[in-house]
Design a protein around this motif. Structure first.
Motif, PDB file in Angstrom:
ATOM      1  N   ARG A 205       0.856  -1.180   0.000  1.00 13.27           N
ATOM      2  CA  ARG A 205       0.000   0.000   0.000  1.00 13.27           C
ATOM      3  C   ARG A 205       0.898   1.239   0.000  1.00 13.27           C
ATOM      4  O   ARG A 205       2.083   1.143   0.298  1.00 13.27           O
TER       5      ARG A 205
ATOM      6  N   ASN B  46       1.361   3.399   2.131  1.00 12.42           N
ATOM      7  CA  ASN B  46       2.037   3.585   3.420  1.00 12.42           C
ATOM      8  C   ASN B  46       3.113   2.523   3.685  1.00 12.42           C
ATOM      9  O   ASN B  46       3.729   2.502   4.737  1.00 12.42           O
TER      10      ASN B  46
ATOM     11  N   GLU C 193       2.596  -0.797   3.862  1.00 13.85           N
ATOM     12  CA  GLU C 193       2.046  -2.040   4.421  1.00 13.85           C
ATOM     13  C   GLU C 193       1.970  -3.114   3.329  1.00 13.85           C
ATOM     14  O   GLU C 193       1.388  -2.885   2.274  1.00 13.85           O
TER      15      GLU C 193
END
Length: 165
Positions: A124, A126, A128
């Protein structure tokens, strides 16, 4: 692949997934014989000498417990090249076109032989990781001595009554 080796693949893949989620990228091997041992090396991707040393230690551990099966996994970058499927060490650099972060694995089972596979993952924004399903590679796999798990396989088979790979 039989149920025992599939369970071991899942176990090792999940261990590597937990490490990746924690922003680590170790090589992990589980050997199963008279007892089960799990070994990890967080410096595995540093250089070839470190990787080979870990794989030799894993082969020795497999012999110590009289292993009938083992699974080795490490996060790598998977991509297609002129030579077929190739891999390189993970890094903080952006992926190039056609590259895929993956947990590459090799499994050995005394009854079933050798299997190769991967667990692809994406990230993702971010960072993750989102993990895909475990895949068994059905291509004609030809590994050179630099391939992850190859030193482990060679040392395990040379030190046992199995034919050399």
């Amino acid at each position: 692949m039989n149920d025992e080796i599939l369970d071991l693949v899942d176990d090792v893949a999940h261990r590597v997934q937990r490490a990746i989620t924690s922003r680590d990228c170790p090589a992990i091997v589980a050997v199963d014989g008279r007892r089960k041992l799990v070994l990890s090396d967080y410096d595995y991707l540093r250089d070839r000498a470190t990787a080979q040393a870990f794989e030799r230690r894993a082969a020795e551990a497999a012999h110590t417990v009289h292993a009938v099966r083992w699974v080795f996994a490490v996060p790598m970058i998977w991509f297609e090249s002129s030579a077929g499927i190739s891999a390189r060490a993970v890094s903080n650099d952006p992926l190039n076109e056609g590259e895929q972060e993956s947990i590459l694995w090799i499994a050995f089972d005394q009854a079933d032989g050798i299997d190769y596979g991967r667990v692809p993952y994406t990230r993702r924004p971010n960072g993750e990781p989102i993990f895909g399903d475990t895949e068994i590679v059905t291509l004609n796999v030809s590994l050179d001595d630099q391939a992850p798990g190859r030193t482990l396989l060679r040392h395990f088979l040379e030190g046992d009554d199995h034919p050399a790979a």
